[in-house]
Scaffold this active site. Sequence first.
Site, mmCIF file in Angstrom:
data_model
loop_
_atom_site.group_PDB
_atom_site.id
_atom_site.type_symbol
_atom_site.label_atom_id
_atom_site.label_comp_id
_atom_site.label_asym_id
_atom_site.label_seq_id
_atom_site.Cartn_x
_atom_site.Cartn_y
_atom_site.Cartn_z
ATOM 1 N N LYS A 53 0.844 -1.199 0.000
ATOM 2 C CA LYS A 53 0.000 0.000 0.000
ATOM 3 C C LYS A 53 0.879 1.250 0.000
ATOM 4 O O LYS A 53 0.638 2.187 -0.756
ATOM 5 C CB LYS A 53 -0.931 0.001 1.222
ATOM 6 C CG LYS A 53 -2.092 -0.964 1.047
ATOM 7 C CD LYS A 53 -2.872 -1.191 2.322
ATOM 8 C CE LYS A 53 -3.895 -2.304 2.112
ATOM 9 N NZ LYS A 53 -4.451 -2.842 3.336
ATOM 10 N N GLN A 97 -4.797 -1.887 9.563
ATOM 11 C CA GLN A 97 -4.635 -3.186 8.895
ATOM 12 C C GLN A 97 -5.237 -4.304 9.751
ATOM 13 O O GLN A 97 -4.920 -4.430 10.936
ATOM 14 C CB GLN A 97 -3.135 -3.449 8.640
ATOM 15 C CG GLN A 97 -2.853 -4.707 7.850
ATOM 16 C CD GLN A 97 -3.400 -4.640 6.425
ATOM 17 O OE1 GLN A 97 -3.243 -3.656 5.719
ATOM 18 N NE2 GLN A 97 -4.065 -5.713 5.998
ATOM 19 N N ASP A 120 -11.412 2.969 3.679
ATOM 20 C CA ASP A 120 -11.740 1.551 3.460
ATOM 21 C C ASP A 120 -13.238 1.384 3.221
ATOM 22 O O ASP A 120 -13.688 0.342 2.731
ATOM 23 C CB ASP A 120 -11.370 0.742 4.714
ATOM 24 C CG ASP A 120 -10.144 -0.122 4.492
ATOM 25 O OD1 ASP A 120 -9.796 -0.357 3.328
ATOM 26 O OD2 ASP A 120 -9.554 -0.570 5.487
#
Length: 285
Positions: A53, A97, A120
Site C-alpha cells: 500500500k 490493517q 476503506d
Amino acid sequence: MSASIIDGKALSEQIREGLKREVDVLRERGAVPGLTVILVGDDSASQIYVRNKAKSCEKIGIRSDVIRMPGDTPEAELLSVIDGLNRNPDVHGILVQLPLPGHINEENVLLAISPEKDVDGFHPVNVGNLSIGRDAFLPCTPAGCIELIRSTGTEIAGKRAVVIGRSNIVGKPMAMLLLRENATVTICHSRTNGIEDVVRQADIVVAAVGKAHLVKKHWVKPGAVVIDVGMNRLADGKLAGDVDFAEVKDVAGHITPVPGGVGPMTITMLLKNTIESARRTAGLS
Ligand code: NAP
C-alpha cells in the site's frame, strides 16, 4: 468457447495513471493527499500488504505514513492514536490493517475512525450512506469488482447478478453496489440450498468465499462475467481463487484470474478514495 481474461493489473495501471494526474493537480494547489496505515503486531502477510500500500501511494505521489505498534498495544492506546489522526488535517485517509490481535475489539477500532477519513469504506456511516444511495467512500474490493465488470463493456443494469459470500467487507457491499448499478441481485452463502442452480442463472457472478476452486464449470451460465475475489493459499504455496479457473474459462464470457484480477484493483480503489478525501478537505469536490 473460451472466456476473455480480464486483466486486473493492466486496468489498475491505467486507472493509476489517471489518479497520478489528479494528485499532481492537487499538489499544485497545496493539497497533498495523505494516507496513514496503522499496523499492530507483526503478522507477516499484513506486513506485505502494508508495504504494498505504501509503495503504491508513493508511486503516484500520495504521502503515506505507516504507524507500527507492538502486538500487545492496549486498545485504548490504539484508539488514542486514531483520535490524533482524526484531528490531523494532513491525514486524509486512515486505515487500520486487519486482522488485529485478539485482545483488541475490531468494531471499536472501526467506529473510532472518522467517517470522513474512512477510505476503506467500512464505517457504519459509509455503509449506511451507500445503502440509502448517498455519497459514501465505497469499500475498495467491491468497488474494484464493479470497475472490472465495466471494463468488459457489459451493461450491468437489468442483468441477473449472483454474489457468493455475505461478509461485511466484500459480499454485502458488493451486492449493494450491483443493486446501485440496477442489477437484479441474489446473495448466496453457506446455507443456500441448491447453490449451483442459483449461480447458473447469473449473467454476472462474483465469488467471495475463501474456498479454493468452489465454483465449477456446470455452475456457470455460458457467456457469464465471472469475478473471482477469493485468495486461497494452496498446499504447494500457490495462490488460487474461489473459481475453478481452468474449467470455468471454457464456459464464461469474461473471467478474472487469480492472481492478477481483483487483487490489484483493491489498492487502486484505496488510492482513489484517499484522493477523493483530500479533494473534499480542500473544498475541491
Ligand atoms: P469471509 O468473511 O470468511 O466470508 C465468506 C463468505 O462465504 C461467508 O458469507 C460464508 O457464508 C460464505 N461461504 C462459505 N462457504 C461457502 C460455501 N460452501 N458456499 C457458499 N458460500 C460459502 O470472507 P471474506 O472476507 O468475504 O473473503 C472472501 C475471500 O475473498 C477470501 O478468500 C479472501 O482472502 C478474499 N479477499 C480478497 C480481497 C482482494 O483484494 N482480492 C479482499 C478481501 C477478501 P456464511 O455467511 O453463511 O458463513
